[in-house]
Design an enzyme around this catalytic site. Structure first.
Site, PDB file in Angstrom:
ATOM      1  N   GLU A 136     -26.993 -68.621  26.525  1.00 16.94           N
ATOM      2  CA  GLU A 136     -25.948 -68.800  28.488  1.00 16.94           C
ATOM      3  C   GLU A 136     -24.859 -67.354  28.283  1.00 16.94           C
ATOM      4  OE1 GLU A 136     -24.793 -72.404  29.241  1.00 16.94           O
ATOM      5  OE2 GLU A 136     -27.337 -73.229  28.770  1.00 16.94           O
TER       6      GLU A 136
ATOM      7  N   GLU B 220     -27.595 -77.718  23.470  1.00 19.47           N
ATOM      8  CA  GLU B 220     -26.100 -78.044  22.730  1.00 19.47           C
ATOM      9  C   GLU B 220     -26.387 -79.274  22.371  1.00 19.47           C
ATOM     10  OE1 GLU B 220     -23.490 -77.461  26.160  1.00 19.47           O
ATOM     11  OE2 GLU B 220     -23.454 -74.982  26.155  1.00 19.47           O
TER      12      GLU B 220
HETATM   13  C1  GAL Z   1     -23.429 -75.759  29.347  1.00 20.69           C
HETATM   14  C2  GAL Z   1     -24.775 -76.434  29.377  1.00 20.69           C
HETATM   15  C3  GAL Z   1     -24.954 -76.151  30.716  1.00 20.69           C
HETATM   16  C4  GAL Z   1     -24.313 -75.545  31.718  1.00 20.69           C
HETATM   17  C5  GAL Z   1     -22.973 -74.863  31.146  1.00 20.69           C
HETATM   18  C6  GAL Z   1     -21.257 -74.634  32.382  1.00 20.69           C
HETATM   19  O1  GAL Z   1     -22.808 -76.132  28.140  1.00 20.69           O
HETATM   20  O2  GAL Z   1     -25.557 -76.128  28.876  1.00 20.69           O
HETATM   21  O3  GAL Z   1     -25.607 -76.872  31.246  1.00 20.69           O
HETATM   22  O4  GAL Z   1     -23.627 -76.895  31.956  1.00 20.69           O
HETATM   23  O5  GAL Z   1     -22.277 -75.263  30.031  1.00 20.69           O
HETATM   24  O6  GAL Z   1     -21.726 -74.258  33.117  1.00 20.69           O
END
Ligand code: GAL
Length: 846
Positions: A253, A184
């Site tokens: 994600e 990110e």
């Molecule tokens: C995303 C990040 C993850 C984790 C998630 C929240 O932005 O890439 O590593 O932090 O948020 O759980």
């Protein structure tokens, strides 16, 4: 002539071998539609399981559950700070055995996605960076900075070489089909300008130059350079488009829930909405979905990021913190994956045709040249179900849902209709375990000259501790003259302490005066209280406690922690006395830590006192220890720490993590699966401790004589700590009969025969458990949710008997939903449901 034709053949074979070799060494590629493995486009379902967040003994079971849940890929970050605790000293043992983890994935027949980072965020201490990295001369994190890039390259190469050495890339016959560099970075890249862009392109080139033979991705990096695939993270990603038409649409994600912080609520994401988000992504041409997290697990030791991230990283994931499936989330997603897989041949064939079925209703139709047809019927209306006509058939679409028709005719799955059972998990007492406590008070009177030092002014905590401990003592003294008017009936002076976090305990002459803490958003603490001072020398001791180093934000390596001042005494005869620049003594860590009282071997080094000999009062800065035997059975175990204040806990020398009975503030009123999900929706646990139970992995225990040690900062009652078992106490099912006015045709795999499928309720206890009684059963129009079902206006009186006869004494049972089964139709022309809650207990007790 003859020699000529021989040489042609040799050339031909050479070309064939070359092509073959190229094919093997390029077995994972991609195109605009999907990741291509061995020449085949794939729709891939993936799940995040972070290896250090469970134990190696749990890995196989969790991975097998993921496989049974319909996943193809297991994703993990690589956590630099656990692998390289000091520069050049590596650790790949135990929970950090990445190779073993990936080989377990391979053994299960699954693929892996390795997100090397090495910045990972992940609510992990310091975002995964080792703290020593901050002290590399001239370093600046995640930008065009030579010392940083050098260190990042060394670590990335180390991991890639380890993977190659173990033949773990798919190009070598291993499971890894994708790797990620950075994490990110997009937003920072824009903020940092040219150095940001240069760093990002350097990272991309560096990664590609490592020649893994499988594609690299960068998440949330819109300008990721070729051949790197830019991917999406979020609660929804259907609107996302990769930056080139020849890159597939990947969701790295898909947040299954959210993390918690001490003092905050616990977040739940309804599975109907998660399934809807995933189906929306697939219908818009997405081909790879990774659930973050599929199993969240536990932030053991001091691995939680922060500050204030809880020890539990459960995340409301389909597999819970303890490695047990969370129903109905797990089961409903399993059904979704089955439905998507049935559509795979059509999905990978090209873009869908989209037709409107109403204002908020659409059909996305996929065709393959071999005649496959799959359709997704969406209803984006947040409030209303709608009847639509598709392919000459009428369908009812619940609000905020997608129906999947792998043959363009039959709905096999709807995201809003949960057809699987849900379960109720409880923390049950393990009566066999009674703790007999001994105590040891952290000695405040003496300072250890070896590990302490004295200087003028206030120092940054991490600069002093290098994060070797959460604790840093700041101690100074003030000389109070005997003529001060507060000593003669005047008003007491006030002490002001300003700290940049994370928590603070203030001691005056050895007595705890009070405590304060910041929040994750605002780490600044202002402590201002009246204090009791005496004539002569008074000791002011400030115990500053780090609660996980920041894991997110631009240049968080430069953020300060600890008591940075001002520290001022107000209300003296001369006015105020500023102590900020006084002489301060520093002591890293606790005496008990230095003496290693948590480990089995060094127990003789301090004087423990029998708990029963000590008056039960709130005693700060106290070590408590007890021995216990492992409880029988195989249910996961946890410590109930509700009676304690704040501290850390260890079993047989291994740290379970930080505990803190901080009560959750929030709004726990609103939760409905429809409408855009945000972590502010569907919160639970308001007014209760954010975390009450702390996972004790079974594999850390011996049969007898296990040592439990805890350090309590504020004071609590250890006699009320108990060891509990996480057990499934009841199972629920709640399912509609088929609409009486609707024909329920099913085409078998030949597409001809029509059969009527009656829905069935399946109830299943955990292995070794059986159904002991039916708590609730109603065929009719029951109300409520699992745990709180009640009868509605329509109810078949035989419901309870029918379910009892079929299910009691069995580990699992199946009941078909039909009027015949319940004697007669309890309310003709009404759409009915069968709703059941059954209790489970160990089979021996049935
Ligand atoms: C995303 C990040 C993850 C984790 C998630 C929240 O932005 O890439 O590593 O932090 O948020 O759980």
């Amino acid at each position: 002539m003859e020699t000529n034709s021989i040489s042609k053949w040799v050339l031909f074979f050479f070309i064939v071998i070359q092509l073959g070799f190229q094919y093997i060494s390029c077995s994972v590629t991609y195109d605009g539609k999907a990741i291509v493995i061995n020449g085949r486009r794939r729709i891939l379902m993936s799940g995040s399981i972070h290896y250090p967040r469970s134990t190696p003994e749990m890995w196989e079971d969790i991975i097998m559950k993921a496989k049974e849940g319909g996943l193809d890929v297991i994703e993990t970050y690589v956590f630099w700070n656990v692998h390289e605790p000091s520069p050049g000293i590596y650790n790949f043992e135990g929970r950090y055995d990445l190779v073993r983890f990936l080989k377990t994935v391979q053994k299960a027949g699954l693929y892996a996605h390795l997100r090397i980072g090495p910045y990972v965020c992940a609510e992990w201490n310091f975002g995964g960076f080792p703290v020593w990295l901050k002290y590399v001369p001239g370093i600046s994190f995640r930008t065009d900075n030579e010392p940083f890039k050098r260190a990042m390259k060394v670590f990335t190469e180390k991991i890639v070489n380890l993977m190659k050495h173990e033949n773990l890339f798919e190009s070598q016959g291993g499971p890894i089909i994708l790797s990620q560099i950075e994490n990110e970075y997009g937003a920072l890249d824009k903020k940092y300008g040219a150095p940001g862009y240069n760093y990002m392109t350097w990272a991309a080139e560096m990664a590609v130059g490592l020649r893994t033979g499988v594609p690299w991705i960068m998440c949330k990096q819109d300008d990721a350079p070729d051949p790197i695939i830019n991917t999406c993270n979020g609660f929804y990603c259907d609107a996302f488009k990769p930056n080139k038409p020849y890159k597939p649409k990947i969701w790295t994600e898909a947040w299954t829930g959210w993390f918690s912080e001490f003092g905050g609520v616990v977040h739940k994401r309804p599975v109907e909405d998660l399934a809807y988000a995933v189906a929306r992504f697939i219908q818009k041409g997405g081909s790879f979905v990774n659930y973050y997290m599929y199993h969240g697990g536990t932030n053991f030791g001091r691995s939680a990021g922060g500050p204030f991230i809880t020890t539990s990283y459960d995340y409301d994931a389909p597999i819970d913190e303890y490695g047990l499936v969370r129903q109905p989330k797990y089961g409903h997603l399993t059904e979704l994956h089955k439905a998507i897989k049935q559509c795979e041949p059509a999905l990978v064939s090209g873009d869908p045709t989209v037709i409107s079925l109403g204002t908020n209703q659409k059909a996305h139709i996929f065709h393959s040249k071999f005649g496959h047809c799959a359709a997704f019927l969406s209803n984006d209306d947040k409030a209303n179900a709608t009847r639509v006509l598709f392919n000459k058939m009428r369908h009812t679409l619940p609000p905020w849902s997608i129906s999947i028709l792998p043959d363009c005719r039959n709905i096999v799955f709807n995201t809003a209709k949960i057809g699987v059972q849900s379960t109720r998990m409880k923390m049950l007492p393990t009566h066999s375990v009674m703790f007999s406590w001994q105590m040891y008070n952290e000695d405040l009177t003496t300072r250890d000259e070896d590990s302490g030092f004295t200087t003028f002014g206030l120092l940054d905590q991490v600069n002093v501790t290098r994060d070797a401990s959460d604790y840093l003592w700041y101690t100074t003294s003030v000389d109070i003259g005997s003529t001060e008017s507060f000593l003669h009936g005047g008003e007491h002076p006030k002490l002001l302490v300003q700290s940049t976090g994370h928590a603070l305990h203030v001691f005056i002459n050895g007595e705890l005066l009070g405590s304060a803490s910041g929040t994750r958003e605002s780490r600044r603490i202002t402590y201002k209280e009246k204090i009791k001072l005496r004539s002569g020398i008074n000791k002011i001791a400030l115990l500053s406690v780090a609660m996980g180093l920041s894991n997110i934000g631009g240049h968080y390596e430069s953020w300060e922690t600890g008591v940075l001042g001002p520290v001022v005494l107000y209300g003296l005869d001369k006015g105020k006395q500023d102590l900020t620049h006084s002489k301060w003594s520093y002591q890293v860590g606790l005496k008990g830590e230095a003496k290693d009282v948590v480990s089995m071997n060094s127990m003789s080094s301090v004087e423990w006192v029998q708990g029963s000999l000590i008056a039960q009062k709130k005693q700060p800065l106290t070590w408590h220890k007890a021995y216990f035997n492992e409880p029988e059975g195989n249910e996961p175990l946890a410590l109930d720490m509700q009676s304690m204040g704040k501290g850390q806990v260890w079993i047989n020398g291994q740290s379970i993590g930080r505990y803190w009975t901080a009560y959750a503030a929030g709004d726990c009123q609103r939760c409905h699966y429809t409408g855009t999900y945000r972590p502010s929706k569907c919160q639970v646990g308001c007014g209760r401790p954010t975390q009450r139970w702390y996972h004790v992995p079974r594999s850390w225990l011996k049969l007898t004589g296990n040592l439990l040690v805890l350090f309590e900062e504020i004071g609590g009652d250890p006699t009320r700590i108990s060891l509990v078992k996480r057990s499934m106490t009841s199972v629920c099912a709640d399912m509609f009969e088929y609409h009486p006015k609707k024909k329920n045709w099913h085409y078998n795999s030949y597409g001809k025969t029509q059969i009527i499928r009656r829905p069935k309720v399946h109830l299943q206890c955990s292995p070794g458990f059986s159904i002991t009684s039916i708590k609730f059963a109603s065929f009719g129009t029951p109300l409520g949710t699992c745990g709180n079902f009640r009868q509605g206006t329509c109810h078949a009186p035989s419901s309870h008997d029918v379910l009892s006869k079929r299910c009691i004494g069995k580990e699992k049972c199946v009941v078909t939903i039909s009027n015949n089964n319940f004697g007669q139709d309890p309310c003709p022309n009404t759409l009915k449901r069968l709703t059941v809650e059954a209790f489970c207990a160990p089979t021996s007790r049935v």
